[in-house]
Design an enzyme around this catalytic site. Structure first.
Site, PDB file in Angstrom:
ATOM      1  N   CYS A   1      50.999  42.192  57.644  1.00  0.00           N
ATOM      2  CA  CYS A   1      50.147  43.275  57.157  1.00  0.00           C
ATOM      3  C   CYS A   1      50.662  44.625  57.652  1.00  0.00           C
ATOM      4  O   CYS A   1      51.053  44.749  58.814  1.00  0.00           O
ATOM      5  CB  CYS A   1      48.708  43.054  57.639  1.00  0.00           C
ATOM      6  SG  CYS A   1      47.559  44.311  57.036  1.00  0.00           S
TER       7      CYS A   1
ATOM      8  N   CYS B   1      45.311  47.435  62.751  1.00  0.00           N
ATOM      9  CA  CYS B   1      44.034  47.067  63.373  1.00  0.00           C
ATOM     10  C   CYS B   1      44.284  46.320  64.677  1.00  0.00           C
ATOM     11  O   CYS B   1      44.908  45.258  64.689  1.00  0.00           O
ATOM     12  CB  CYS B   1      43.212  46.211  62.416  1.00  0.00           C
ATOM     13  SG  CYS B   1      42.999  46.945  60.771  1.00  0.00           S
TER      14      CYS B   1
ATOM     15  N   CYS C   1      43.698  42.429  65.304  1.00  0.00           N
ATOM     16  CA  CYS C   1      44.162  41.486  64.295  1.00  0.00           C
ATOM     17  C   CYS C   1      45.524  40.879  64.617  1.00  0.00           C
ATOM     18  O   CYS C   1      46.483  41.590  64.912  1.00  0.00           O
ATOM     19  CB  CYS C   1      44.223  42.187  62.939  1.00  0.00           C
ATOM     20  SG  CYS C   1      44.715  41.071  61.615  1.00  0.00           S
TER      21      CYS C   1
ATOM     22  N   CYS D   1      35.583  31.704  50.543  1.00  0.00           N
ATOM     23  CA  CYS D   1      36.022  33.082  50.790  1.00  0.00           C
ATOM     24  C   CYS D   1      37.538  33.140  50.670  1.00  0.00           C
ATOM     25  O   CYS D   1      38.255  32.523  51.458  1.00  0.00           O
ATOM     26  CB  CYS D   1      35.579  33.538  52.172  1.00  0.00           C
ATOM     27  SG  CYS D   1      33.790  33.392  52.427  1.00  0.00           S
TER      28      CYS D   1
ATOM     29  N   CYS E   1      33.833  34.485  47.132  1.00  0.00           N
ATOM     30  CA  CYS E   1      33.881  35.827  47.723  1.00  0.00           C
ATOM     31  C   CYS E   1      35.338  36.201  47.916  1.00  0.00           C
ATOM     32  O   CYS E   1      36.117  35.416  48.460  1.00  0.00           O
ATOM     33  CB  CYS E   1      33.146  35.833  49.071  1.00  0.00           C
ATOM     34  SG  CYS E   1      33.206  37.429  49.939  1.00  0.00           S
TER      35      CYS E   1
ATOM     36  N   CYS F   1      29.398  41.958  51.171  1.00  0.00           N
ATOM     37  CA  CYS F   1      29.415  41.277  52.465  1.00  0.00           C
ATOM     38  C   CYS F   1      30.151  42.202  53.430  1.00  0.00           C
ATOM     39  O   CYS F   1      31.308  42.552  53.193  1.00  0.00           O
ATOM     40  CB  CYS F   1      30.137  39.944  52.328  1.00  0.00           C
ATOM     41  SG  CYS F   1      30.454  39.080  53.885  1.00  0.00           S
TER      42      CYS F   1
ATOM     43  N   ARG G   1      25.612  35.915  59.370  1.00  0.00           N
ATOM     44  CA  ARG G   1      26.572  34.824  59.527  1.00  0.00           C
ATOM     45  C   ARG G   1      27.230  34.884  60.900  1.00  0.00           C
ATOM     46  O   ARG G   1      27.733  35.921  61.307  1.00  0.00           O
ATOM     47  CB  ARG G   1      27.639  34.926  58.435  1.00  0.00           C
ATOM     48  CG  ARG G   1      28.640  33.777  58.422  1.00  0.00           C
ATOM     49  CD  ARG G   1      29.645  33.968  57.293  1.00  0.00           C
ATOM     50  NE  ARG G   1      28.954  34.272  56.055  1.00  0.00           N
ATOM     51  CZ  ARG G   1      29.420  35.121  55.141  1.00  0.00           C
ATOM     52  NH1 ARG G   1      30.556  35.741  55.321  1.00  0.00           N
ATOM     53  NH2 ARG G   1      28.728  35.345  54.040  1.00  0.00           N
TER      54      ARG G   1
END
Length: 406
Positions: free
Chosen positions: A65, A69, A72, A109, A142, A202, A272
């Site tokens: 990626c 972040c 992550c 998801c 999702c 979400c 969740r």
């Protein structure tokens, strides 16, 4: 405790607590944690009974990626030894999704690392959504693909997507300390795009990154204002090879207080328990079911979770039941549209109290360093000692030749 009685009354009326009340929940002592759980549990049972919704993650594209972040394992510059692979084909993703559905998952998801999808990526994911829906029409799908451009949410909905995940993660005031390659406002914009397209939004948070109680309350109140249908609460797993590898701040009791505060602020939304529950809640996971009405089944994006059969046994032993495909998750006043088993659509709904994931902009609420089914040590250890023994990189399921954990 007067505070808890007040919060229960407000939760049953879908009324927001004050910031001071929310902070007071986080400030309660460990001696009071069972009282806090019992109080928030009344709100949870009022709106959701004893049902637990199961969600299942399929990591469509892992690693590499360009975003930075700090939490992550898939980030730019990450040294975490995770699986790295490019896009799964629709039939591969559909097979992975089927494993989760057969294990009891009601929602699948679909997650992909990256800043956001290209139009070609949206085509790929749309084909995958259609393949999954052809195999199981009732399953909710999702998508979690990062920052959305204009028109992309509408295309995903047309393909059959029911929901879109993009987490705020932390408070606006501290967001720049965690990520510099995009902004908090970018995340808010993507959640709003999902809303505008008619997708069930979400959006959640990550706790344990060194934030203050004020930061936690800020992000949960911001989520209430954004009005998502589901709020995943992730607990940071400090994975080796990431900037936050040494951040071990959470105890099981603090995790329970964070979940309770979220339930009081967002009484009638799907809360969740997402990434990190196995690592930080550990043997107290069943208590968290009295606060949250939704969990992930099996593994996470780049790390292993508790065995799927253990999740089901935990739910049953705690006196709860898995929510069926034909049951509508959200309370009637949140005006769900019956697509894919009852995703809420937001139409005619009020705020979180009246109605990019945690893994490199793509977590559908599941932090990259989610839990692991590892044997507990037989040697007593200090309560505040980091449980690095409970963190394991995912080596099965999507992107591998091994059977998934579902």
């Amino acid at each position: 405790m007067d505070l808890l009685n007040t919060l229960v009354d407000k939760g049953l009326r879908r009324e927001s607590p004050t910031r001071a009340e929310a902070l007071a929940v986080l400030a309660t002592s460990d001696d009071d944690v069972l009282d806090v759980v019992a109080a928030a549990g009344k709100v949870r049972r009022h709106w959701f009974g004893r049902r637990v919704k199961l969600n299942y993650l399929v990591n469509l594209k892992s690693g590499l990626c360009p975003e930075d972040c700090s939490y992550c394992s898939q980030r730019l510059g990450s040294k975490a030894e995770i699986l790295k692979y490019t896009w799964l084909k629709p039939d591969q993703a559909s097979a992975a999704a089927a494993a989760g559905v057969s294990g009891g998952a009601k929602r699948v998801c679909l997650v992909a690392s990256g800043r956001g999808p290209t139009d070609r990526d949206v085509d790929r994911v749309s084909d995958t959504i259609r393949a999954i829906k052809e195999q199981n029409e009732s399953v909710e799908v999702c998508a979690c693909l990062g920052l959305l451009s204009d028109g992309q949410a509408e295309r995903l909905r047309e393909a059959g997507a029911d929901a879109y995940n993009h987490n705020l993660n932390t408070s606006e005031s501290t967001y720049g300390d965690i990520t510099t390659t995009h902004t908090y406002a970018d995340r808010v914009d993507t959640v709003n795009k999902a809303h505008a397209a008619g997708l069930s939004a979400c959006s959640g948070l990550i706790a344990g990154m060194g934030e203050s109680d004020e930061d936690l309350v800020d992000v949960v109140f911001s989520l209430r204002e954004l009005d998502p249908d589901s709020v995943p609460v992730n607990f940071l797993i400090p994975m080796e090879g990431t900037p936050l590898a040494k951040e071990w701040h959470l105890t099981p009791q603090r995790c329970l207080r964070i979940l309770a505060m979220t339930r009081f602020v967002c009484p009638d939304v799907e809360v969740r328990i997402a990434g990190g529950r196995e690592v930080h809640l550990r043997t107290m996971q069943p208590l968290a079911l009295h606060l949250a009405n939704s969990i992930f089944l099996g593994d996470y994006l780049t790390s292993e979770g508790q065995a799927g059969h253990a999740d089901l046994e935990m739910i049953a032993d705690a006196g709860f039941e898995v929510e069926g495909a034909g049951e509508v998750t959200l309370p009637e006043h949140r005006a769900p549209v019956v697509r894919g088993g009852g995703c809420g659509s937001h139409e005619g709904a009020g705020g979180c109290g009246s109605h990019a994931g945690a893994d490199g902009d793509a977590g559908c609420g599941a932090h990259a360093g989610g839990g692991v089914c590892a044997p507990a040590s037989r040697t007593p250890r200090p309560a505040d000692e980091p449980r690095t023994d409970l963190v394991a990189v995912r080596r099965r399921g999507a992107g591998t030749d091994l059977a998934p954990n579902a």
